[in-house]
Design a protein around this motif. Structure first.
Motif, short mmCIF file in Angstrom:
data_model
loop_
_atom_site.label_atom_id
_atom_site.label_comp_id
_atom_site.label_asym_id
_atom_site.label_seq_id
_atom_site.Cartn_x
_atom_site.Cartn_y
_atom_site.Cartn_z
N HIS A 112 -49.17 -17.69 -60.64
CA HIS A 112 -49.08 -16.40 -60.43
C HIS A 112 -47.34 -16.18 -59.81
CE1 HIS A 112 -53.26 -15.93 -60.71
NE2 HIS A 112 -53.29 -17.16 -59.87
N ALA A 113 -46.70 -17.31 -60.15
CA ALA A 113 -45.28 -17.34 -59.76
C ALA A 113 -44.48 -16.01 -60.40
CB ALA A 113 -44.72 -18.46 -59.72
N THR A 114 -44.88 -15.73 -61.37
CA THR A 114 -43.92 -14.83 -62.26
C THR A 114 -44.70 -13.29 -62.09
OG1 THR A 114 -44.89 -15.52 -64.37
CG2 THR A 114 -43.00 -16.45 -63.69
N ASP A 115 -45.79 -13.32 -61.75
CA ASP A 115 -46.52 -11.82 -61.64
C ASP A 115 -45.95 -10.87 -60.56
OD1 ASP A 115 -48.15 -9.74 -61.36
OD2 ASP A 115 -49.93 -11.06 -61.82
N PRO A 116 -45.43 -10.15 -60.73
CA PRO A 116 -44.86 -9.12 -59.85
C PRO A 116 -45.59 -8.36 -58.89
CG PRO A 116 -44.39 -8.10 -61.79
CD PRO A 116 -44.91 -9.53 -62.08
N ASP A 117 -47.08 -8.42 -59.34
CA ASP A 117 -47.88 -7.69 -58.47
C ASP A 117 -48.74 -8.84 -57.61
OD1 ASP A 117 -47.60 -5.13 -58.89
OD2 ASP A 117 -48.13 -5.47 -60.98
N VAL A 118 -48.30 -9.86 -57.42
CA VAL A 118 -48.96 -10.85 -56.56
C VAL A 118 -48.08 -11.60 -55.61
CG1 VAL A 118 -50.04 -13.17 -56.56
CG2 VAL A 118 -50.61 -11.51 -58.40
N PHE A 119 -48.06 -11.39 -54.33
CA PHE A 119 -47.32 -11.91 -53.24
C PHE A 119 -47.93 -13.03 -52.65
CE2 PHE A 119 -46.27 -7.44 -53.91
CZ PHE A 119 -45.08 -7.35 -53.97
N ILE A 120 -47.29 -14.21 -52.67
CA ILE A 120 -48.12 -15.31 -51.78
C ILE A 120 -47.23 -15.83 -50.91
CG2 ILE A 120 -48.88 -17.66 -52.18
CD1 ILE A 120 -49.78 -16.98 -55.00
N ARG A 121 -47.80 -16.12 -49.47
CA ARG A 121 -46.98 -16.63 -48.61
C ARG A 121 -47.63 -17.70 -47.78
NH1 ARG A 121 -41.66 -15.49 -47.45
NH2 ARG A 121 -40.93 -16.18 -45.30
N SER A 122 -47.22 -18.58 -47.33
CA SER A 122 -47.88 -19.32 -46.13
C SER A 122 -47.18 -19.24 -44.95
CB SER A 122 -47.93 -20.89 -46.84
OG SER A 122 -46.71 -21.48 -46.65
N MET A 123 -47.99 -19.36 -43.84
CA MET A 123 -47.26 -19.14 -42.49
C MET A 123 -47.94 -20.11 -41.60
SD MET A 123 -47.65 -15.00 -41.99
CE MET A 123 -46.65 -15.13 -40.45
N ALA A 124 -47.10 -20.47 -40.56
CA ALA A 124 -47.46 -21.76 -39.89
C ALA A 124 -46.99 -21.17 -38.44
CB ALA A 124 -46.62 -23.10 -40.14
N SER A 125 -47.95 -21.34 -37.49
CA SER A 125 -47.45 -20.78 -36.10
C SER A 125 -46.92 -21.90 -35.34
CB SER A 125 -48.57 -20.70 -35.17
OG SER A 125 -49.24 -22.09 -34.56
N ARG A 126 -45.55 -21.59 -34.93
CA ARG A 126 -44.56 -22.70 -34.61
C ARG A 126 -44.79 -23.21 -33.01
NH1 ARG A 126 -42.88 -24.94 -38.74
NH2 ARG A 126 -42.65 -23.58 -40.72
N GLY A 127 -46.03 -23.37 -32.70
CA GLY A 127 -45.97 -23.74 -31.29
C GLY A 127 -45.96 -22.79 -30.41
N HIS A 128 -45.94 -21.48 -30.88
CA HIS A 128 -46.01 -20.40 -29.77
C HIS A 128 -47.45 -20.05 -29.41
CE1 HIS A 128 -45.38 -16.27 -28.32
NE2 HIS A 128 -44.04 -16.50 -27.85
N LEU A 129 -47.41 -19.89 -28.14
CA LEU A 129 -48.94 -19.37 -27.51
C LEU A 129 -49.21 -18.09 -28.36
CD1 LEU A 129 -51.17 -19.78 -25.27
CD2 LEU A 129 -49.90 -18.11 -23.92
N GLY A 130 -50.29 -17.93 -28.89
CA GLY A 130 -50.87 -16.95 -29.72
C GLY A 130 -49.80 -16.49 -30.96
N GLY A 131 -48.95 -17.52 -31.55
CA GLY A 131 -48.22 -17.20 -32.34
C GLY A 131 -48.80 -16.51 -33.75
N LEU A 132 -49.81 -16.96 -33.99
CA LEU A 132 -50.60 -16.65 -35.30
C LEU A 132 -51.02 -15.20 -34.96
CD1 LEU A 132 -51.84 -19.55 -37.07
CD2 LEU A 132 -50.10 -18.27 -37.76
N ALA A 133 -51.82 -15.12 -33.68
CA ALA A 133 -52.31 -13.74 -33.56
C ALA A 133 -51.19 -12.67 -33.37
CB ALA A 133 -52.93 -14.05 -32.07
N TRP A 134 -49.98 -13.09 -33.06
CA TRP A 134 -48.92 -12.19 -33.11
C TRP A 134 -48.43 -11.96 -34.45
CZ3 TRP A 134 -43.82 -12.18 -34.63
CH2 TRP A 134 -43.03 -10.94 -34.01
N ALA A 135 -48.20 -12.80 -35.28
CA ALA A 135 -47.48 -12.69 -36.58
C ALA A 135 -48.59 -12.14 -37.72
CB ALA A 135 -47.04 -14.19 -36.91
N THR A 136 -49.75 -12.77 -37.57
CA THR A 136 -50.41 -12.23 -38.88
C THR A 136 -50.87 -11.01 -39.21
OG1 THR A 136 -51.71 -14.44 -38.53
CG2 THR A 136 -52.52 -13.49 -40.24
#
Lengths: 319, 319
Positions: A112-136
């Motif tokens: 799907h890399a070339t499909d402009p209607d698909v956005f893919i992103r990976s996210m990691a919490s960088r050690g911050h308390l509640g990081g993913l709860a905040w960012a997602t």
């Protein structure tokens, strides 16, 4: 680039602008108090013509090896075939030890890399308390503003992250594979609380019947009005995609009819506000210029104060 | 039982009182704002003759299957042979899907079930944001007050929990097993930041040399004054116990000499106060009688406000 322009480009679904906003969110995880630009962007996005929380949010979770990424890929194709714009967030709570699995996922998703209607992103919490709860939720907000009709959130089944993802999603898929009977037993206590649909992937393997039977027995105990369906798939071959979409649509209809849809989204909005508020407060508590915390820590170490009284002192200092 | 009596019994190391206090901590995770009794107990414990933070805290972390519980068992025996009183906290971030692994751990640790100088407790975060960050320091505090000389904290290597445990410990052991070369590669980024000692358990298996070599190469890159030693063990047979104790003692000496000991404990005290303060604030933000959060969530859902402004409003309402 100026903030208004960036927000406008993201709203038009321009991939580079979307990617840049997602990076803003991710970089701000470690220091939300310094995320001034992000704050401006979010204000811009909120005033857009598209109402927030428009995208349908589907969570996928399960133990390593059950085929989450392959299933995500199958769903991307299925939703693209309907003409939907699709966003994918791969949430990796196993940061800071990230890298391995997600690189693999990215490779597998390159169809799907070339499909402009698909956005893919990976996210990691960088050690911050509640990081993913905040960012997602904020990453969701960006993808939502970018016109995604569907957002898939994929996370590995490890406790808190799994529960957090379930709270963010309208519909949560719990993935299993045949031969995981013990896992189901162990998981019983919590799994029913978060699963809206069970997917038994790798259904061409031995042990499918036993796994489906175990799940059925478990589902039979459910008292909620929605009884999670069990959908066998072989995602690597695209088998079961239609049945899975069908189950998702049925759940969406149930959410609407029962009023649960609105309840879930209100809860999500509450969580989002709360996570931002807590991050702001936390940054004030830990502000290096406020050395009250250091002083309290010294006194705690010396046994001169108990931790609760110290916390009271700290809160009082917030003013 | 009255609070003062309970605290006094715990300080005398009476197992039932210690168990009861640990239950208080665990039950309060879901609702710290209702933990009035816990608060009283903590105030009692803080005024005791024994200074807090006396126990030596050793963290053990690693991927599933490397033998964390067996190694914990080996360390319990080794410290008991020195006459130390030992506390063990098995921290399970994979709650609410808990049960499996920890039940196993408990069984394997039953050698010590009748030893009044060994306290073993498993803890799970019950879906509360920052639950373990809140509860673990308080559980440590109870075991510390109960006269433990050493407290072992065991957690599975999954991201945030691992980092949290490293922050709590004076010394962190990162466990690996032979044949995990890929794992080491993937983990490189973060593993050096938390490891004080590497344990290569199951050292009688094939691949020991390769794993040790990979670790050596990684450790060679470390710029910190302390270079983590690599200790091969076969915990199931008790092999390597002496070498491991030796490495632990050397690290303890290094901590003292470098002033790092005090720095780590101060950081721990800060974290403890902050986690309690955040939990208190969070409970105020979410107080059902303050329906401001609900109103803000409605407005956010309607696109009438952006999440940051909503968070500002919420904080302002704290007064």
């Amino acid at each position: 680039m100026d903030v208004r322009e960036l927000a406008a480009d993201a709203r038009r679904g321009r991939p580079r602008a979307v990617a840049r906003l997602l990076s803003l969110v991710e970089n701000a995880v470690a220091a939300p108090e310094r995320a001034a630009t992000l704050r401006e962007v979010m204000a811009e996005l909120a005033t857009g013509a598209r109402k927030p929380y428009t995208a349908r949010v589907i969570g996928l979770t399960g133990a390593p090896g059950v085929g989450k990424s392959t299933t995500t890929g199958m769903l991307i194709r299925a939703f693209r075939a309907r003409g939907s714009r699709v966003g994918v967030l791969a949430v990796d709570p196993s940061s800071p030890f990230t890298g391995g699995a997600l690189l693999g996922d990215r490779v597998r998703m390159q169809d799907h890399a070339t499909d402009p209607d698909v956005f893919i992103r990976s996210m990691a919490s960088r050690g911050h308390l509640g990081g993913l709860a905040w960012a997602t939720p904020q990453a969701l907000r960006v993808l939502d503003a970018a016109g995604c009709d569907v957002i898939l959130i994929e996370t590995v089944g490890v406790g808190q992250a799994e529960v957090d993802v379930a709270r963010l999603a309208d519909t949560t898929l719990v993935l299993l594979a045949p031969g995981m009977g013990d896992g189901i037993q162990a998981a019983k206590a919590g799994i029913l609380e978060i699963a809206d649909v069970f997917v038994v992937n790798k259904a061409d393997r031995d042990g499918l019947q036993a796994t489906v039977r175990d799940l059925r027995n478990m589902v039979a105990l459910a008292t909620a009005p929605w009884r999670p369906p069990i959908v066998p798939t072989v995602a690597a071959k695209g088998e079961g995609a239609e049945e899975l979409l069908d189950a998702l649509d049925k759940h969406a209809a149930h959410l609407e009819e029962s009023g649960e849809f609105r309840r879930r989204r209100l809860a999500r909005a509450r969580d989002e506000i709360e996570a931002i508020a807590l991050a702001q407060i936390r940054s004030r508590l830990a502000d290096p210029h406020v050395d009250r915390l250091d002083g309290l820590a010294e006194r705690l170490l010396a046994g001169a104060v108990d931790p609760y009284s110290a916390a009271d002192d700290l809160i009082a200092a917030l003013g």
